[in-house]
Each structure stands twice: as C-alpha cells, then as structure tokens.
Design a protein around this motif. Structure first.
Motif, PDB file in Angstrom:
ATOM      1  N   ALA A  34       0.852  -1.178   0.000  1.00  0.00           N
ATOM      2  CA  ALA A  34       0.000   0.000   0.000  1.00  0.00           C
ATOM      3  C   ALA A  34       0.896   1.239   0.000  1.00  0.00           C
ATOM      4  O   ALA A  34       2.086   1.166   0.324  1.00  0.00           O
ATOM      5  N   SER A  35       0.343   2.369  -0.340  1.00  0.00           N
ATOM      6  CA  SER A  35       1.124   3.598  -0.399  1.00  0.00           C
ATOM      7  C   SER A  35       0.318   4.758   0.149  1.00  0.00           C
ATOM      8  O   SER A  35      -0.908   4.677   0.297  1.00  0.00           O
ATOM      9  N   ALA A  36       1.027   5.850   0.465  1.00  0.00           N
ATOM     10  CA  ALA A  36       0.374   7.058   0.971  1.00  0.00           C
ATOM     11  C   ALA A  36       1.072   8.267   0.377  1.00  0.00           C
ATOM     12  O   ALA A  36       2.297   8.254   0.183  1.00  0.00           O
ATOM     13  N   PRO A  37       0.324   9.332   0.052  1.00  0.00           N
ATOM     14  CA  PRO A  37       0.949  10.530  -0.528  1.00  0.00           C
ATOM     15  C   PRO A  37       1.802  11.263   0.504  1.00  0.00           C
ATOM     16  O   PRO A  37       1.453  11.322   1.689  1.00  0.00           O
ATOM     17  N   LEU A  38       2.939  11.816   0.055  1.00  0.00           N
ATOM     18  CA  LEU A  38       3.795  12.602   0.931  1.00  0.00           C
ATOM     19  C   LEU A  38       4.695  13.482   0.088  1.00  0.00           C
ATOM     20  O   LEU A  38       4.802  13.306  -1.127  1.00  0.00           O
TER      21      LEU A  38
ATOM     22  N   ALA B 234      -7.278  -4.342  -5.199  1.00  0.00           N
ATOM     23  CA  ALA B 234      -7.650  -3.054  -4.592  1.00  0.00           C
ATOM     24  C   ALA B 234      -6.438  -2.176  -4.289  1.00  0.00           C
ATOM     25  O   ALA B 234      -6.394  -1.486  -3.269  1.00  0.00           O
ATOM     26  N   GLY B 235      -5.430  -2.214  -5.156  1.00  0.00           N
ATOM     27  CA  GLY B 235      -4.255  -1.365  -4.978  1.00  0.00           C
ATOM     28  C   GLY B 235      -3.242  -1.883  -3.976  1.00  0.00           C
ATOM     29  O   GLY B 235      -2.257  -1.209  -3.682  1.00  0.00           O
ATOM     30  N   VAL B 236      -3.464  -3.064  -3.427  1.00  0.00           N
ATOM     31  CA  VAL B 236      -2.550  -3.650  -2.434  1.00  0.00           C
ATOM     32  C   VAL B 236      -1.906  -4.907  -3.013  1.00  0.00           C
ATOM     33  O   VAL B 236      -2.577  -5.713  -3.653  1.00  0.00           O
ATOM     34  N   THR B 237      -0.607  -5.051  -2.809  1.00  0.00           N
ATOM     35  CA  THR B 237       0.122  -6.256  -3.210  1.00  0.00           C
ATOM     36  C   THR B 237       0.691  -6.916  -1.966  1.00  0.00           C
ATOM     37  O   THR B 237       1.365  -6.272  -1.164  1.00  0.00           O
TER      38      THR B 237
END
Length: 211
Positions: free
Chosen positions: A1-5, A170-173
């Motif tokens: 998963a990822s998060a904006p930064l 769903a965007g998760v690996t």
C-alpha cells in the motif's frame, strides 16, 4: 500500500510494524515529518518526537518484485471458499504445516484444506484454476490468507513463484513465503460414507452444544 507525501529524497528502510503503528496511532491528524538519523527513523509531529530503530531495506526485506504469470480470480468468491477453512488452521508454531492452508490444483478445481489436528475443514472451488499442474499444491500461511481476505475486493490476481505466492487487489500487493513442510494425509481422517444421515436445525444444535 502507499500514501501521498512530500519527500526531499527517495529512500527505503525497514522498521518494526507494530511499534510504528503505535507511534502513528498517537497522532490526531497533525502533519508528521519522517527522517532517518543515525540509523533510526525519527518521527516528528508538533512537540512529539519518536525514534525507532531501523535496518537496511535491501538487507532485511524479502524480494517484492511482481511474480510473472498468474491468474485473475473473483475476490468475493475467493473469500467465500478460502474463508470457510482458515479458522481451522492451527496457531501452534511448533507444527508449521498446520499453521498453513493447503491449496491444491485438482481436476475439479482448486481445493483448500486446513486442520489443527482436532478439526478439519476443506472446500473445493469448482471450475477455477491457479494455472498449476493437476496435483500441485502449496502451503500458504493462514495469517497471509487472513490478510488477503481483509483487503481483497473485486478482481484478485494470484501468482505463484519459487517458494512465494503473491496476491494483488484493490491497490494492495501482498507477497508471502510458503510453508515448506509436509502436510498430513488429511484424507485418512475423513470418515467413510455412512448409510445413516442425521439432519437437524443448526441453531438448535448450536444452542444444545453451548449448554
């Protein structure tokens, strides 16, 4: 998963997930700054400063490159079949094979089995294939499948590689190692067909057992 930064430079480190989660859980929506200083991950938010030991990403983290090939499944259908057997897996780490779910390719479809030696649950998703040869099987940790059931939604891509299995949805690996052990001959535990069948109301039976 990822998060904006917003980052000053690219970088990767490995940190203990539980401790990082506890640290982030104390923040109440404030902005946070992350940096690596003297071998530690430093989290600053307002007047709060956390320091957490970290390690080299390349040295500690398993390969997470996408596995080639794979098949696309329906996540809801996958959850219905796999989720029905996961609760039977053991939590006793001294018997690694029983902490996993045996996933097998058969002529009928994909067969999943879990047992803790006291109970046994198995199911077959007919007409589905993982792209493996008939008779091939692997042991996927039950906790890995529990995580997949938590995030999978819509299409679910499954790829199997050398001692690894990968799930994408769903965007998760999620990439996991498989358990390298011999699974017990569970078919010998299944009672032979009987000429007597007892049918009862499930709720009534559960209530009687509960008493």
């Amino acid at each position: 998963a990822s998060a904006p930064l917003v980052a000053d430079a690219d970088g990767e480190v490995t940190v203990p997930a539980l401790q990082l989660g506890d640290m982030l859980g104390t923040l109440k929506g404030e902005e946070a700054a992350l940096s690596v200083e003297d071998g530690r991950l430093v989290l600053r938010s307002g007047r709060t400063v956390f320091r957490l030991g970290c390690a080299s990403f390349e040295a500690e983290w398993p390969s997470w490159t996408d596995l080639p090939g794979g098949v696309r499944l329906d996540a809801e259908r996958f959850a219905r079949v796999v989720g029905s057997v996961v609760p039977a897996a053991s939590e006793d780490g001294s018997r690694p094979a029983l902490t996993a779910v045996q996933v097998s390719e058969t002529a009928d479809g994909v067969e999943v089995v879990a047992t803790d030696s006291y109970r046994l649950m198995w199911a077959v998703d007919r007409g589905v294939s993982l792209g493996q040869a008939s008779g091939a099987s692997l042991l996927v940790p039950a906790y890995t499948l529990s995580e997949v059931l938590r995030f999978a939604e819509g299409p679910l891509d499954v790829a199997i590689g050398d001692r690894r299995v990968q799930f994408r949805s769903a965007g998760v690996t999620l990439t996991s190692g498989v358990v390298e052990a011999d699974y017990p001959n569970w078919r010998g535990l299944v009672p032979k067909p009987s000429s007597t069948t007892v049918r009862c109301e499930a709720a009534a039976l559960a209530d009687a057992v509960g008493r």
